[in-house]
Scaffold this active site. Structure first.
Site, PDB file in Angstrom:
ATOM      1  N   LYS A 110      -2.652  -6.926   2.165  1.00  0.00           N
ATOM      2  CA  LYS A 110      -2.083  -5.677   2.672  1.00  0.00           C
ATOM      3  C   LYS A 110      -0.744  -5.912   3.371  1.00  0.00           C
ATOM      4  CE  LYS A 110      -6.066  -2.846   2.504  1.00  0.00           C
ATOM      5  NZ  LYS A 110      -7.206  -3.767   2.298  1.00  0.00           N
TER       6      LYS A 110
HETATM    7  C1  PLP Z   1      -7.962  -3.596   1.030  1.00  0.00           C
HETATM    8  C2  PLP Z   1      -8.615  -4.798   0.459  1.00  0.00           C
HETATM    9  C3  PLP Z   1      -9.165  -4.804  -0.851  1.00  0.00           C
HETATM   10  C4  PLP Z   1      -9.178  -3.571  -1.728  1.00  0.00           C
HETATM   11  O1  PLP Z   1      -7.898  -3.252  -2.181  1.00  0.00           O
HETATM   12  P1  PLP Z   1      -7.554  -1.786  -2.748  1.00  0.00           P
HETATM   13  O2  PLP Z   1      -6.091  -1.749  -2.889  1.00  0.00           O
HETATM   14  O3  PLP Z   1      -8.063  -0.828  -1.701  1.00  0.00           O
HETATM   15  O4  PLP Z   1      -8.277  -1.637  -4.033  1.00  0.00           O
HETATM   16  C5  PLP Z   1      -9.711  -5.983  -1.328  1.00  0.00           C
HETATM   17  N1  PLP Z   1      -9.746  -7.100  -0.569  1.00  0.00           N
HETATM   18  C6  PLP Z   1      -9.253  -7.138   0.693  1.00  0.00           C
HETATM   19  C7  PLP Z   1      -9.352  -8.395   1.471  1.00  0.00           C
HETATM   20  C8  PLP Z   1      -8.665  -6.004   1.256  1.00  0.00           C
HETATM   21  O5  PLP Z   1      -8.190  -6.048   2.510  1.00  0.00           O
END
Ligand code: PLP
Length: 461
Positions: A110
């Protein structure tokens, strides 16, 4: 490049407008008016670019209303602190590869989007002489990435609500150890659902929303998707063969970026979509069943999502950019909790995505297997993607394809699960030193009025 809403193709917006608005006024999501194609010649010329140089090239295509020099400044600032010189390194494990996306300040993918969005917002607000108050609820990961993206920035204050004593110690420390004045961690005496309800109620207060210029931070912001497309193209440039990516999926944001990269280049063959027990997207692909069920808490909590908000963008393409079809689908979802798709649409989606799913025992087995066979530790989310990838590879002989599984978080974010699964786990220094830092949090009752009062007192206007 101009942008339109998935629910109304008539009105066009600029990249800057789309970034500041987040959601389209009609409730739809913004998509680029046309998909830029990157031809093989251009791809060839990009092969020698560093991550940040490539990011400038790609983001500039989408952000055509901002000078390229400015984009470069924002990009350089965003990835400067990443703890790996290649930003998004690719590691070979056995006969597949792992794209490691955990070198940002909060150790999950993220950061790759939010660091960029934070700096972009700061620039846009300064330019327009605006201020915003960001309000959001988190069950763990998104909150810390959002806080680290705007901490210390001018014209921005951030209020993140989380359930008191109900998130992991590390997750809490990653938020509360941030000392900047513009960051407010609000521990609510309640559950995550309570936090979400409070945020929703605050946003429904029109007067407050306007006077405090309240903004959400969520994965539907187009600028986040644009920044995420970069690492998929970057990975494609490292291989001569075509690729299949496996992506651990929750809100459909990360895999949507991969889908755009697939539309933009000729290098991506298909995408493996991996879910955990919260399997609405898996059910859609296998049985055509897109019905919302109750979210189940798992050891891969960032994927515990039932309504994948970014999926609306995919529906737009599935229906050949028919905005009225998107409106109908979203109305059906709001009314009935499900969307029915015609058979041809499901068949079409299966050409893009290969469904994968990993339940807790399978996630643990995969962490164990990869550790025992390769001495490499993966986090529970990453393990869901690797499980789906290995399953696909065992059933399909594709020696001409490069397989890449996306690592969405560093295992150190989930030390309990790792330790239970493989025995000992040495927590890295940067996590350990979190425990020694001063923390700042505000405990508030489970009550919308109390949180509103707090924002009125501390918000910037
Ligand atoms: C947010 C997140 C996901 C999921 O990603 P999306 O973009 O919501 O599909 C998977 N793994 C981790 C560690 C995350 O923080």
């Amino acid at each position: 490049m101009q942008y339109i809403s998935t629910r109304n193709k008539e009105k066009a917006y600029s990249f800057s407008e789309v970034t500041l608005l987040g959601l389209a006024p009609d409730g739809g999501l913004f998509v680029p008016e046309e998909i830029p194609a990157i031809d093989d010649l251009e791809m060839e010329s990009w092969k020698k670019l560093k991550y940040t140089e490539l990011a400038v090239e790609i983001i500039s295509i989408f952000a055509s209303d901002i000078e390229k020099e400015k984009i470069k400044e924002i990009v350089d600032k965003s990835y400067k602190s990443f703890k790996n010189s290649s930003v998004a390194p690719i590691r070979k494990v056995d006969n597949f590869h792992i794209l490691e996306l955990f070198y940002g300040p909060t150790l999950s993918f993220k950061d790759y989007a939010l660091q960029f969005l934070g700096n972009l917002l700061e620039f846009l607000l300064e330019e327009r002489k605006l201020k915003v108050n960001i309000v959001g609820a988190t069950s763990g990961d998104t909150g810390s990435a959002a806080i680290h993206s705007v901490k210390g920035k001018k014209n921005i204050a951030i209020f993140i609500l989380y359930p008191n004593n109900r998130i992991s110690r590390i997750q809490e420390l990653q938020m509360t150890s941030v000392e900047d004045e513009n960051v407010y961690c609000i521990a609510v005496d309640g559950t995550f659902d309570d936090c979400q309800r409070i945020v929703k109620e605050i946003f429904m207060d029109k007067e407050m929303k306007e006077s405090y210029n309240l903004t959400a931070v969520n994965s539907i912001n187009w600028a986040r998707i644009a920044a995420q497309i970069v690492y998929y193209v970057y990975t494609c440039l490292k291989f001569d063969q075509n690729l299949i990516f496996s992506v651990p999926t929750g809100n459909f944001g990360n895999i949507l970026a991969a889908y755009y990269a697939k539309m933009m280049t000729s290098k991506i063959e298909r995408l493996i979509l991996a879910t955990n027990e919260n399997d609405i997207l898996y059910r859609f692909l296998t049985e055509g069943d897109y019905s919302v069920k109750k979210a189940i808490p798992t050891i891969s909590p960032a994927m515990d999502i039932q309504i994948a908000s970014n999926f609306e963008r995919y529906i737009f393409y599935l229906y050949e950019r028919d905005d009225s079809k998107v409106r109908e689908s979203m109305e059906e979802l709001a009314k009935t909790g499900k969307i029915s798709f015609p058979h041809w649409a499901i068949e079409k989606a299966r050409k893009d995505f290969i469904p994968g799913k990993a339940v807790e025992s399978e996630i643990r087995e995969t962490i164990k297997k990869i550790y025992e066979e390769h001495g490499y530790i993966i986090d529970p989310h990453t393990a869901a993607g690797v499980k789906a990838l290995l399953e696909y590879m065992s059933k399909n002989d594709k020696s001409d394809i490069a397989f890449v599984s996306v690592a969405t978080a560093h295992p150190a974010k989930f030390p309990e699960v790792i330790e239970e699964t493989i025995g000992k786990f040495e927590v890295p220094e940067e996590i350990k030193c979190l425990r020694k830092k001063d923390t700042r949090k505000f405990i508030l009752p489970n009550n919308t009025e109390a949180v509103k009062e707090f924002i009125r007192k501390h918000g910037i206007i």
